[in-house]
Design an enzyme around this catalytic site. Structure first.
Site, PDB file in Angstrom:
ATOM      1  N   TYR A 223       0.847  -1.190   0.000  1.00  9.22           N
ATOM      2  CA  TYR A 223       0.000   0.000   0.000  1.00  9.22           C
ATOM      3  C   TYR A 223       0.884   1.243   0.000  1.00  9.22           C
ATOM      4  O   TYR A 223       1.247   1.795   1.036  1.00  9.22           O
ATOM      5  CB  TYR A 223      -0.916   0.011   1.224  1.00  9.22           C
ATOM      6  CG  TYR A 223      -1.779  -1.221   1.391  1.00  9.22           C
ATOM      7  CD1 TYR A 223      -1.960  -2.134   0.357  1.00  9.22           C
ATOM      8  CD2 TYR A 223      -2.415  -1.476   2.598  1.00  9.22           C
ATOM      9  CE1 TYR A 223      -2.749  -3.259   0.514  1.00  9.22           C
ATOM     10  CE2 TYR A 223      -3.216  -2.602   2.762  1.00  9.22           C
ATOM     11  CZ  TYR A 223      -3.374  -3.498   1.717  1.00  9.22           C
ATOM     12  OH  TYR A 223      -4.152  -4.615   1.893  1.00  9.22           O
TER      13      TYR A 223
ATOM     14  N   PRO B 176     -14.990  -6.477   2.155  1.00 12.61           N
ATOM     15  CA  PRO B 176     -16.078  -7.105   2.911  1.00 12.61           C
ATOM     16  C   PRO B 176     -17.471  -6.634   2.527  1.00 12.61           C
ATOM     17  O   PRO B 176     -18.454  -7.241   2.954  1.00 12.61           O
ATOM     18  CB  PRO B 176     -15.761  -6.715   4.357  1.00 12.61           C
ATOM     19  CG  PRO B 176     -15.067  -5.394   4.228  1.00 12.61           C
ATOM     20  CD  PRO B 176     -14.242  -5.518   2.972  1.00 12.61           C
TER      21      PRO B 176
END
Length: 294
Positions: free
Chosen positions: A56, A203
């Site tokens: 990231y 999610p």
């Protein structure tokens, strides 16, 4: 607010809903300042699990978290991932699980996060070009040295998880999983049986219109948002699930965390369960408009 043991030994107690830091802008300026504010607000609201990775921003995300939160509250767990190499666009990234590379990435993460020990370190992907025993052996050596507390895996199949567990204690698995994308149900079942924490990335997702309509209908019945319904479904689906929704906006953060107060009835849960039986050929990014990825 609910908390559970992230690891089977009970040594890591975290809130069920965590925070995924991947999408936080890290470049200098107002966007970075907003990212710092989001992370600090997450901790203010009781988040105790924050997920990041070397990939990231090639370390920039780890540095952002340290800038925002160091010195860390005692109850906060910041987990990071290694095993992906690169320095430019993500589409040019490559898997690299060679022991020397993993060791170097862990050492760099320790410096960027300003810690002496990473309590949960996850292998971002298994590198098919390097024997798994070598990859996990390197992490095991770092664990023996006290630089890693627990070892986790990301995006693995049930057979790979079983093989890995023959070499090291696996504390967590981080796979793509949500209400409409349940490809890794066998992995979740294996985690349940072994008491391994399951951290679903991406999610919250939506699929074809019929599936979205059913989620929206349940949300309307509960005076909640579709995002909250999807997160509430995850929390009730398995006790080992620890969702880590990510966002770069405080309002989305607060919406996500409020999902803990959304309680699905058995009938509503049954309706949502049936969505996984629908052929979802084009699952798209999260309801809130956040970009996909992990």
């Amino acid at each position: 607010m609910t908390s559970t043991a992230l690891s089977d030994d009970g040594g890591l107690q975290v809130r069920r809903l965590g925070f995924g830091a991947m999408h936080l802008p890290t470049e200098p300026g107002p966007a970075r300042e907003a990212s710092v504010a989001v992370v600090r607000r997450a901790v203010e609201l009781g988040v105790t699990l924050i997920d990041t990775a070397y990939m990231y921003g090639w370390g920039a995300n780890e540095e952002l978290l340290a800038e925002a939160l160091y010195p860390y509250p005692d109850e906060l767990l910041v987990t990071t991932k290694v095993g992906v190499a690169g320095s430019g666009p993500l589409d040019e990234a490559r898997l690299d699980g060679r022991p020397a590379v993993l060791r170097a990435q862990v050492e760099q993460a320790l410096r960027r996060l300003r810690v002496e020990r990473i309590e949960l370190l996850q292998l971002h992907r298994i590198d098919p070009r390097t024997p798994l025993a070598d990859q996990l052996g390197a992490l095991g050596e770092l664990q023996a040295e006290g630089k890693i507390g627990r070892i986790g895996l990301s995006e693995v199949g049930a057979d790979e998880l079983d093989e890995a567990r023959g070499m090291v204690d696996v504390a967590s698995v981080q796979n793509r999983y949500n209400l409409l994308d349940r490809e890794h149900e066998p992995v979740l079942a294996a985690c349940e049986a072994a008491g391994i924490a399951f951290l679903p990335w991406r999610p919250v997702a939506w699929g074809e219109s019929g599936a979205r309509a059913e989620v929206a209908a349940v949300a309307a019945e509960l005076d909640a948002t579709p995002t909250q319904v999807a997160l509430a479904w995850l929390l009730g689906h398995s006790p080992v699930i620890h969702p880590i929704p990510g966002t770069a906006r405080i309002d989305h953060l607060e919406e996500n965390l409020a999902a803990e107060g959304v309680h699905l009835t058995r009938a509503q849960r049954d309706r949502l369960d049936r969505l996984s039986e629908v052929a979802l050929s084009a699952v798209s990014p999260v309801v809130t408009g956040e970009p996909a990825g992990e």
